[in-house]
Design a protein around this motif. Sequence first.
Motif, PDB file in Angstrom:
ATOM      1  N   LEU A   1      35.237  42.286  38.586  1.00  0.00           N
ATOM      2  CA  LEU A   1      35.259  41.992  40.205  1.00  0.00           C
ATOM      3  C   LEU A   1      36.548  41.473  40.679  1.00  0.00           C
ATOM      4  CD1 LEU A   1      34.114  42.272  42.927  1.00  0.00           C
ATOM      5  CD2 LEU A   1      32.646  39.833  42.464  1.00  0.00           C
ATOM      6  N   VAL A   2      37.107  40.602  39.885  1.00  0.00           N
ATOM      7  CA  VAL A   2      38.373  40.026  40.447  1.00  0.00           C
ATOM      8  C   VAL A   2      39.699  40.930  40.108  1.00  0.00           C
ATOM      9  CG1 VAL A   2      40.233  38.051  39.779  1.00  0.00           C
ATOM     10  CG2 VAL A   2      37.654  37.416  40.058  1.00  0.00           C
ATOM     11  N   SER A   3      39.702  41.677  39.115  1.00  0.00           N
ATOM     12  CA  SER A   3      40.798  42.473  38.423  1.00  0.00           C
ATOM     13  C   SER A   3      40.722  43.567  39.542  1.00  0.00           C
ATOM     14  CB  SER A   3      40.420  42.753  37.132  1.00  0.00           C
ATOM     15  OG  SER A   3      39.305  43.832  37.045  1.00  0.00           O
ATOM     16  N   ARG A   4      39.542  43.979  40.097  1.00  0.00           N
ATOM     17  CA  ARG A   4      39.582  45.346  41.136  1.00  0.00           C
ATOM     18  C   ARG A   4      39.600  44.942  42.470  1.00  0.00           C
ATOM     19  NH1 ARG A   4      39.430  50.401  38.685  1.00  0.00           N
ATOM     20  NH2 ARG A   4      38.910  50.198  36.451  1.00  0.00           N
ATOM     21  N   THR A   5      39.308  43.573  42.882  1.00  0.00           N
ATOM     22  CA  THR A   5      39.703  43.065  44.115  1.00  0.00           C
ATOM     23  C   THR A   5      40.499  41.807  44.494  1.00  0.00           C
ATOM     24  OG1 THR A   5      37.379  41.603  44.030  1.00  0.00           O
ATOM     25  CG2 THR A   5      37.052  44.164  44.729  1.00  0.00           C
ATOM     26  N   SER A   6      39.816  40.714  44.380  1.00  0.00           N
ATOM     27  CA  SER A   6      40.511  39.515  44.429  1.00  0.00           C
ATOM     28  C   SER A   6      39.602  38.142  44.144  1.00  0.00           C
ATOM     29  CB  SER A   6      41.239  39.221  45.624  1.00  0.00           C
ATOM     30  OG  SER A   6      40.304  39.062  46.779  1.00  0.00           O
ATOM     31  N   SER A   7      40.099  37.123  43.969  1.00  0.00           N
ATOM     32  CA  SER A   7      39.479  35.904  43.632  1.00  0.00           C
ATOM     33  C   SER A   7      38.777  35.535  45.024  1.00  0.00           C
ATOM     34  CB  SER A   7      40.219  34.630  43.140  1.00  0.00           C
ATOM     35  OG  SER A   7      41.190  34.236  44.168  1.00  0.00           O
ATOM     36  N   LEU A   8      39.208  35.711  46.122  1.00  0.00           N
ATOM     37  CA  LEU A   8      38.471  35.321  47.313  1.00  0.00           C
ATOM     38  C   LEU A   8      37.416  36.278  47.521  1.00  0.00           C
ATOM     39  CD1 LEU A   8      38.637  33.995  50.103  1.00  0.00           C
ATOM     40  CD2 LEU A   8      40.058  35.925  50.784  1.00  0.00           C
ATOM     41  N   THR A   9      37.260  37.526  47.120  1.00  0.00           N
ATOM     42  CA  THR A   9      36.233  38.428  47.171  1.00  0.00           C
ATOM     43  C   THR A   9      34.984  37.668  46.174  1.00  0.00           C
ATOM     44  OG1 THR A   9      37.198  40.382  47.472  1.00  0.00           O
ATOM     45  CG2 THR A   9      35.168  40.567  46.662  1.00  0.00           C
ATOM     46  N   LEU A  10      35.484  37.236  45.070  1.00  0.00           N
ATOM     47  CA  LEU A  10      34.455  36.573  44.289  1.00  0.00           C
ATOM     48  C   LEU A  10      33.782  35.376  44.966  1.00  0.00           C
ATOM     49  CD1 LEU A  10      32.900  36.552  41.442  1.00  0.00           C
ATOM     50  CD2 LEU A  10      35.008  35.541  40.560  1.00  0.00           C
ATOM     51  N   SER A  11      34.828  34.396  45.490  1.00  0.00           N
ATOM     52  CA  SER A  11      34.372  33.095  45.900  1.00  0.00           C
ATOM     53  C   SER A  11      33.488  33.395  47.101  1.00  0.00           C
ATOM     54  CB  SER A  11      35.671  32.428  46.520  1.00  0.00           C
ATOM     55  OG  SER A  11      36.437  32.077  45.261  1.00  0.00           O
ATOM     56  N   ILE A  12      33.515  34.361  48.017  1.00  0.00           N
ATOM     57  CA  ILE A  12      32.772  34.581  49.091  1.00  0.00           C
ATOM     58  C   ILE A  12      31.464  35.291  48.648  1.00  0.00           C
ATOM     59  CG2 ILE A  12      32.207  36.217  51.068  1.00  0.00           C
ATOM     60  CD1 ILE A  12      35.383  36.137  51.398  1.00  0.00           C
ATOM     61  N   ALA A  13      31.504  36.043  47.517  1.00  0.00           N
ATOM     62  CA  ALA A  13      30.244  36.564  46.928  1.00  0.00           C
ATOM     63  C   ALA A  13      29.681  35.586  46.491  1.00  0.00           C
ATOM     64  CB  ALA A  13      30.490  37.774  45.840  1.00  0.00           C
TER      65      ALA A  13
END
Length: 355
Positions: free
Chosen positions: A260-272
């Motif tokens: 998830l992080v490699s394809r998007t960002s750590s912010l996406t992971l945190s919000i998820a």
Amino acid sequence: MGTGAAALGRAALVAALVLLYYGFSIGITFYNKWLMKSFPFPLLATLLHLLLIFALSALCRAALRCRSGRPPPTLSWAEWLRRAAPAALSTSLDIGLSNWSFLYVTVSLYTMTKSSAILFILLFSLLFKLEEMRVALVLVVVLIAGGLFMFTYKSTQFNTQGFMLVLCASFLGGVRWTLTQILMQKAELGLQNPIDIMFHLQPLMFLVLFPLFAVFEGLPLSISERLFHFHEAGVTFCMVGKLLLGGILAFGLGFSEFLLVSRTSSLTLSIAGIFKEICVLFLATHLLGDRLSLLNWLGFAVCLSGISLHVILKAVNSRGEKTLNLHKETYSEPDLELLLHHAEHGEEEDVGTLQ
């Protein structure tokens, strides 16, 4: 038309990755609670999960070696003991105590208490000078600590022993991710890939947890009727299947986070992760019968506001650093972005996986 189709395809990819992450993350939380009802030996279950994760990470390393033709990074015995041992010690105790707590606490109390790990993360980040003291960080600490107090105050399903186990695990989680971050940032070791980290940490984690298992579960297991049902093939296969499922979920959680992080960002992971906690509490109240008062829900909201503030601060700081370094060649390691997230959202497990 082409731009719109590309944007739609990317949105679908992100949604699929988030759902994959939710499946493993939420699944492993409820799995642990479910497993403890039929197999009340959390330390033994954790040991078996560690062995399975080590085997799966070794297979992945072998597959990557065949594909790339390059040998994966391997630490020497001296580096293994000196560099990896501290992280393995804290990681194994964090995971072991977290699983142990499911014998006593509800899923909702576990989720909220593990969220307090960010307090210890920030403490150790300041201690090791990975973060600078700021007023905003103090506000984050106050919100999360206050929310945790409100959530546990006069809780009808509060268990002191289980709460202390989760709180100790949260403290160790702060040590765990700080040491893991230091370990991954040493470029000369070459351990930027979570598969390599899992491969090197699992054996040491097993050695750390085994004495605890022998002391606290050895005798109860030796006299348990479950030990003498090995001749019943159906019971044996069912239990082995349950234990294997936990190891697969733990390994899949780390892999889905990295993907998830490699394809998007750590912010996406945190919000998820924030919305994932809301899903966990909703499912716990409807599926497991966890009882929460209005004050408990308010405490949960306050705690989430603190976590959200921390996510926003990280996003703003990251954007500012990128603006200052536009003239430099940038290099982003998605593996490193996973580190703080685990502790913020209290993932059990997964077992030595890297954020």
